[in-house]
Design a protein around this motif. Structure first.
Motif, PDB file in Angstrom:
ATOM      1  N   ALA A 209       0.824  -1.216   0.000  1.00 22.66           N
ATOM      2  CA  ALA A 209       0.000   0.000   0.000  1.00 22.66           C
ATOM      3  C   ALA A 209       0.851   1.255   0.000  1.00 22.66           C
ATOM      4  N   CYS A 210       2.014   1.183   0.661  1.00 18.72           N
ATOM      5  CA  CYS A 210       2.902   2.346   0.787  1.00 18.72           C
ATOM      6  C   CYS A 210       4.337   1.889   0.664  1.00 18.72           C
ATOM      7  N   LEU A 211       5.115   2.646  -0.081  1.00 17.84           N
ATOM      8  CA  LEU A 211       6.554   2.407  -0.219  1.00 17.84           C
ATOM      9  C   LEU A 211       7.280   3.611   0.354  1.00 17.84           C
ATOM     10  N   HIS A 212       8.081   3.359   1.396  1.00 21.02           N
ATOM     11  CA  HIS A 212       8.836   4.436   2.046  1.00 21.02           C
ATOM     12  C   HIS A 212      10.316   4.262   1.766  1.00 21.02           C
TER      13      HIS A 212
ATOM     14  N   ILE B 189       3.742   6.883  -1.944  1.00 21.72           N
ATOM     15  CA  ILE B 189       5.193   6.996  -1.817  1.00 21.72           C
ATOM     16  C   ILE B 189       5.515   8.016  -0.717  1.00 21.72           C
ATOM     17  N   CYS B 190       6.335   7.587   0.236  1.00 19.67           N
ATOM     18  CA  CYS B 190       6.788   8.452   1.332  1.00 19.67           C
ATOM     19  C   CYS B 190       8.299   8.577   1.246  1.00 19.67           C
ATOM     20  N   VAL B 191       8.799   9.808   1.307  1.00 25.97           N
ATOM     21  CA  VAL B 191      10.238  10.068   1.193  1.00 25.97           C
ATOM     22  C   VAL B 191      10.704  10.892   2.389  1.00 25.97           C
ATOM     23  N   ASP B 192      11.815  10.457   2.995  1.00 26.95           N
ATOM     24  CA  ASP B 192      12.489  11.202   4.061  1.00 26.95           C
ATOM     25  C   ASP B 192      13.910  11.497   3.598  1.00 26.95           C
ATOM     26  N   PRO B 193      14.222  12.743   3.205  1.00 24.64           N
ATOM     27  CA  PRO B 193      15.567  13.034   2.689  1.00 24.64           C
ATOM     28  C   PRO B 193      16.693  12.725   3.681  1.00 24.64           C
TER      29      PRO B 193
ATOM     30  N   PRO C 176      13.467  17.858  -6.448  1.00 22.26           N
ATOM     31  CA  PRO C 176      12.319  18.052  -7.350  1.00 22.26           C
ATOM     32  C   PRO C 176      11.854  16.764  -8.024  1.00 22.26           C
ATOM     33  N   HIS C 177      12.775  15.852  -8.327  1.00 21.81           N
ATOM     34  CA  HIS C 177      12.384  14.565  -8.899  1.00 21.81           C
ATOM     35  C   HIS C 177      11.561  13.770  -7.900  1.00 21.81           C
ATOM     36  N   TRP C 178      11.998  13.784  -6.615  1.00 22.37           N
ATOM     37  CA  TRP C 178      11.266  13.040  -5.592  1.00 22.37           C
ATOM     38  C   TRP C 178       9.885  13.648  -5.374  1.00 22.37           C
ATOM     39  N   CYS C 179       9.815  14.971  -5.378  1.00 24.56           N
ATOM     40  CA  CYS C 179       8.530  15.636  -5.162  1.00 24.56           C
ATOM     41  C   CYS C 179       7.522  15.290  -6.263  1.00 24.56           C
ATOM     42  N   ALA C 180       8.010  15.012  -7.451  1.00 24.25           N
ATOM     43  CA  ALA C 180       7.119  14.718  -8.567  1.00 24.25           C
ATOM     44  C   ALA C 180       6.371  13.402  -8.372  1.00 24.25           C
ATOM     45  N   PHE C 181       6.979  12.447  -7.622  1.00 30.65           N
ATOM     46  CA  PHE C 181       6.292  11.163  -7.423  1.00 30.65           C
ATOM     47  C   PHE C 181       5.915  10.893  -5.970  1.00 30.65           C
ATOM     48  N   ALA C 182       6.382  11.701  -5.033  1.00 30.03           N
ATOM     49  CA  ALA C 182       6.095  11.449  -3.614  1.00 30.03           C
ATOM     50  C   ALA C 182       4.724  11.979  -3.224  1.00 30.03           C
ATOM     51  N   ASP C 183       4.066  11.248  -2.334  1.00 31.20           N
ATOM     52  CA  ASP C 183       2.810  11.681  -1.745  1.00 31.20           C
ATOM     53  C   ASP C 183       3.021  12.291  -0.365  1.00 31.20           C
ATOM     54  N   ILE C 184       4.077  11.833   0.328  1.00 32.72           N
ATOM     55  CA  ILE C 184       4.415  12.325   1.662  1.00 32.72           C
ATOM     56  C   ILE C 184       5.900  12.667   1.675  1.00 32.72           C
ATOM     57  N   LEU C 185       6.227  13.865   2.111  1.00 37.57           N
ATOM     58  CA  LEU C 185       7.607  14.279   2.335  1.00 37.57           C
ATOM     59  C   LEU C 185       7.747  14.559   3.821  1.00 37.57           C
ATOM     60  N   ARG C 186       8.530  13.720   4.510  1.00 32.48           N
ATOM     61  CA  ARG C 186       8.727  13.879   5.951  1.00 32.48           C
ATOM     62  C   ARG C 186      10.189  14.230   6.198  1.00 32.48           C
ATOM     63  N   LEU C 187      10.438  15.347   6.819  1.00 34.10           N
ATOM     64  CA  LEU C 187      11.809  15.774   7.051  1.00 34.10           C
ATOM     65  C   LEU C 187      11.901  16.561   8.349  1.00 34.10           C
ATOM     66  N   SER C 188      13.129  16.754   8.788  1.00 33.93           N
ATOM     67  CA  SER C 188      13.372  17.498  10.016  1.00 33.93           C
ATOM     68  C   SER C 188      13.623  18.969   9.711  1.00 33.93           C
ATOM     69  N   GLU C 189      13.575  19.766  10.748  1.00 39.01           N
ATOM     70  CA  GLU C 189      13.886  21.188  10.596  1.00 39.01           C
ATOM     71  C   GLU C 189      15.331  21.390  10.154  1.00 39.01           C
ATOM     72  N   ASP C 190      16.240  20.521  10.618  1.00 35.64           N
ATOM     73  CA  ASP C 190      17.634  20.592  10.162  1.00 35.64           C
ATOM     74  C   ASP C 190      17.733  20.310   8.668  1.00 35.64           C
ATOM     75  N   ASP C 191      16.963  19.312   8.195  1.00 39.81           N
ATOM     76  CA  ASP C 191      16.934  19.038   6.765  1.00 39.81           C
ATOM     77  C   ASP C 191      16.448  20.253   5.986  1.00 39.81           C
TER      78      ASP C 191
END
Length: 323
Positions: free
Chosen positions: A128-131, A159-163, A180-195
């Motif tokens: 259902a989800c690929l992280h 699709i969930c991506v954590d840089p 930008p490539h990841w944003c084009a296919f990601a549904d969730i972008l989870r990152l920290s304030e440092d990122d």
């Protein structure tokens, strides 16, 4: 009720922590299984979500440690590749606030050597989800192969991506170019304030969220440590405070947050596809739950996320933000 399968793709790293006050002339290390994607897979499985880990695991002493740890937590390793290369080692030194500074020993190690044939053998029909994220998306030769695999999977899975930016190993400019490539296919972008500061220096949380929405991501979640998290669903934002926590260290807290977020969304039938049924109240509830999972991870040494039965923290009120 069986929850939907979440597949996690990425590295498993030996986290070696310095041990205080060793004998004179010696450096004592305590080695724990780590690596952002592996931590997320472990946390998902412990929470009760079926979690499959796509990893390249060495047969060296660290690789055997990884397998034992992952399997004991309930992670499905049937799709993991037995790799001839050595495992990646990260040496972590903690400061007074429990924050870790890392040095990496990662040249030619197993985690970054993905081939197209290895990933072509992975069956995502029931996922259902690929992280994914972290170094597996930017370290070559495997990074571009992993990126292409995620792009193909986005046709059916969330699709969930954590840089998880690691500037000691990969320059932030590389992440900025690929994001930008990841944003084009990601549904969730989870990152920290440092990122955030490394990826978009000088941007406010709100401006960054809007930029990533414009690039294609419906849901952006930014964790801010003791100041909680901010989530933005197509521009509608919510703020979630961090629960009280007795912090031992913060290693793996962000990975546990991601797992809590995905577990909660999956338990409510919201994973799969492009999140078209997701509402901001769902995001608020999921982030509140994820914050509890992260807080419990901060209360123990290293990336050791809680099991479902340990989630006994009281709910913390959360509120919306403007913008």
């Amino acid at each position: 009720m069986r929850l939907p399968l979440v597949t996690v793709l990425g590295e498993c790293v030996a986290d070696a922590f310095t041990v205080p006050a060793p004998p004179q002339g010696e450096l004592a290390l305590r080695v724990l299984p780590g690596g952002g994607p592996a931590n997320t897979a472990v946390a998902l499985a412990r929470l009760g979500t079926p979690a499959r880990f796509l990893a390249r695991l060495s047969d060296d002493v660290f690789g055997r440690l990884f397998r034992g740890h992952l399997e004991a937590s309930g992670v499905d390793l049937t799709a993991a590749v037995r790799a001839p290369e050595p495992s990646t080692l990260a040496v972590a030194e903690l400061d007074g606030r429990g924050q870790a500074a890392y040095s990496f020993h990662a040249q030619g190690t197993a985690d970054w050597q993905w081939t197209a044939d290895e990933l072509a053998a992975a069956d995502l029909a029931s996922t259902a989800c690929l992280h994914s994220g972290s170094l597996a998306l930017v370290r070559e030769p495997g990074g571009t192969i992993v990126e292409a695999f995620l792009a193909r999977a986005s046709a059916a899975a969330t699709i969930c991506v954590d840089p998880n930016v690691r500037p000691l190993l990969v320059a932030p400019e590389v992440y900025r170019e690929r994001l930008p490539h990841w944003c084009a296919f990601a549904d969730i972008l989870r990152l920290s304030e440092d990122d955030l500061e490394l990826l978009l220096p000088g941007y406010t949380v709100e401006r960054a969220c809007d930029a990533w929405h414009a690039a294609g991501v419906p849901l952006v979640v930014i964790t801010r440590g003791e100041r909680g998290a901010v989530a933005s669903l197509n521009g509608e934002r919510v703020a979630v405070p961090a629960p009280p926590a007795d912090v031992v260290d913060t290693v793996g807290a962000g990975d546990s947050f991601t797992a809590g977020l995905l577990h909660h969304l999956g338990a409510r039938g919201l994973l799969g596809g492009r999140l078209t049924e997701l509402r901001v109240d769902d995001v608020l509830d999921a982030c509140t739950f994820a914050s509890r999972v992260a807080a419990l991870t901060c209360g123990v040494v290293g990336p050791n996320p809680p099991w479902a039965g340990q989630l006994r923290l009281p709910a913390i009120a959360a509120g919306r933000t403007a913008g």
